[in-house]
Structures are given as C-alpha cells and as structure tokens.
Design a protein around this motif. Structure first.
Motif, PDB file in Angstrom:
ATOM      1  N   ILE A  77       0.839  -1.202   0.000  1.00 43.21           N
ATOM      2  CA  ILE A  77       0.000   0.000   0.000  1.00 43.21           C
ATOM      3  C   ILE A  77       0.872   1.251   0.000  1.00 43.21           C
ATOM      4  CG2 ILE A  77      -1.657   1.338   1.368  1.00 43.21           C
ATOM      5  CD1 ILE A  77      -2.882  -1.434   2.184  1.00 43.21           C
ATOM      6  N   HIS A  78       1.951   1.246   0.780  1.00 40.12           N
ATOM      7  CA  HIS A  78       2.883   2.381   0.767  1.00 40.12           C
ATOM      8  C   HIS A  78       3.460   2.599  -0.620  1.00 40.12           C
ATOM      9  CE1 HIS A  78       3.234   3.851   4.831  1.00 40.12           C
ATOM     10  NE2 HIS A  78       3.331   2.618   5.297  1.00 40.12           N
TER      11      HIS A  78
ATOM     12  N   HIS B 171      -3.553   3.246  -2.149  1.00 42.87           N
ATOM     13  CA  HIS B 171      -4.734   2.718  -1.465  1.00 42.87           C
ATOM     14  C   HIS B 171      -5.800   2.261  -2.460  1.00 42.87           C
ATOM     15  CE1 HIS B 171      -2.748   5.058   1.663  1.00 42.87           C
ATOM     16  NE2 HIS B 171      -3.453   4.371   2.551  1.00 42.87           N
ATOM     17  N   SER B 172      -5.438   1.444  -3.396  1.00 45.54           N
ATOM     18  CA  SER B 172      -6.413   0.952  -4.374  1.00 45.54           C
ATOM     19  C   SER B 172      -7.425   0.051  -3.676  1.00 45.54           C
ATOM     20  CB  SER B 172      -5.710   0.161  -5.482  1.00 45.54           C
ATOM     21  OG  SER B 172      -5.269  -1.090  -4.985  1.00 45.54           O
ATOM     22  N   PRO B 173      -8.620  -0.079  -4.267  1.00 46.55           N
ATOM     23  CA  PRO B 173      -9.609  -0.978  -3.667  1.00 46.55           C
ATOM     24  C   PRO B 173      -9.076  -2.402  -3.471  1.00 46.55           C
ATOM     25  CG  PRO B 173     -10.655   0.409  -5.307  1.00 46.55           C
ATOM     26  CD  PRO B 173      -9.172   0.658  -5.407  1.00 46.55           C
ATOM     27  N   ASP B 174      -8.314  -2.897  -4.429  1.00 50.10           N
ATOM     28  CA  ASP B 174      -7.749  -4.251  -4.303  1.00 50.10           C
ATOM     29  C   ASP B 174      -6.784  -4.345  -3.127  1.00 50.10           C
ATOM     30  OD1 ASP B 174      -9.183  -5.252  -6.433  1.00 50.10           O
ATOM     31  OD2 ASP B 174      -7.524  -5.115  -7.860  1.00 50.10           O
TER      32      ASP B 174
ATOM     33  N   ALA C 212      -7.709  -5.826   4.519  1.00 51.85           N
ATOM     34  CA  ALA C 212      -8.807  -6.287   5.384  1.00 51.85           C
ATOM     35  C   ALA C 212      -8.769  -7.804   5.555  1.00 51.85           C
ATOM     36  CB  ALA C 212     -10.150  -5.839   4.816  1.00 51.85           C
ATOM     37  N   GLU C 213      -8.503  -8.512   4.470  1.00 48.69           N
ATOM     38  CA  GLU C 213      -8.415  -9.981   4.541  1.00 48.69           C
ATOM     39  C   GLU C 213      -7.294 -10.419   5.470  1.00 48.69           C
ATOM     40  OE1 GLU C 213      -7.884 -11.237   0.500  1.00 48.69           O
ATOM     41  OE2 GLU C 213      -9.962 -10.810  -0.052  1.00 48.69           O
ATOM     42  N   GLU C 214      -6.138  -9.813   5.307  1.00 48.99           N
ATOM     43  CA  GLU C 214      -4.981 -10.216   6.110  1.00 48.99           C
ATOM     44  C   GLU C 214      -5.160  -9.821   7.571  1.00 48.99           C
ATOM     45  OE1 GLU C 214      -3.054 -12.350   5.086  1.00 48.99           O
ATOM     46  OE2 GLU C 214      -3.250 -12.183   2.923  1.00 48.99           O
ATOM     47  N   LEU C 215      -5.765  -8.660   7.824  1.00 48.71           N
ATOM     48  CA  LEU C 215      -6.045  -8.278   9.204  1.00 48.71           C
ATOM     49  C   LEU C 215      -7.055  -9.232   9.835  1.00 48.71           C
ATOM     50  CD1 LEU C 215      -6.150  -4.388   8.936  1.00 48.71           C
ATOM     51  CD2 LEU C 215      -4.433  -5.771  10.127  1.00 48.71           C
ATOM     52  N   GLY C 216      -8.015  -9.689   9.043  1.00 46.38           N
ATOM     53  CA  GLY C 216      -8.972 -10.678   9.533  1.00 46.38           C
ATOM     54  C   GLY C 216      -8.288 -11.982   9.893  1.00 46.38           C
ATOM     55  N   ASP C 217      -7.364 -12.417   9.048  1.00 42.44           N
ATOM     56  CA  ASP C 217      -6.601 -13.635   9.346  1.00 42.44           C
ATOM     57  C   ASP C 217      -5.781 -13.470  10.626  1.00 42.44           C
ATOM     58  OD1 ASP C 217      -7.614 -14.711   7.009  1.00 42.44           O
ATOM     59  OD2 ASP C 217      -5.743 -14.537   5.873  1.00 42.44           O
TER      60      ASP C 217
END
Length: 77
Positions: free
Chosen positions: A25-26, A30-33, A39-44
C-alpha cells in the motif's frame, strides 16, 4: 507439532502477510484491491489472535490494556 506451536507458527505467517500488504500500500497506493487484501490479512491475523487467547497463550485483558496504551500513544489521547 502441538497446537500451541502451530498457532504461533501461523500467527507469525499472518503477521508477515499484514506487513507485506502494508508495504504494498505504501508503494502502490490505497487501491480498492490493496485495501481489500489488507482487510483480509487483518482478519486472518485477528483470527490467530483470538486463537492465542482461546488457547491461553495470552491474556485478553492484557491485550486490551496494551492496545489502549498504544492507542493513546498513536492518537495522543
């Protein structure tokens, strides 16, 4: 491998994946993908934190205390 060792191993992997996505991201924005992947990785990672609590590797009360302390440092509140 016992359950606690497996949980810690997967925790390491998930934390590394969060680091990798944050770096992407840096570099690329901040693309939608990228934000979806974060979000997926933070959920994991949250799943693994929950398992650490469930298997008594850490105390949830202490995690919340340290999280509150960190929030105070980051936000100045």
């Amino acid at each position: 491998m016992n359950t606690r060792t497996e949980i810690l191993t997967i925790l390491q992997e998930e934390a590394a994946e969060v680091i990798q996505v944050a770096s992407k991201i840096h570099r690329f924005g901040h693309s939608p993908d990228n934000m979806k992947k974060l979000a997926e990785e933070l959920g994991d990672l949250q799943c693994m934190i929950n398992l650490c609590i469930e298997h008594q590797l850490v105390d949830e009360t202490k995690i919340q205390l340290y999280a509150k302390d960190k929030l105070s440092i980051v936000t100045g509140k």
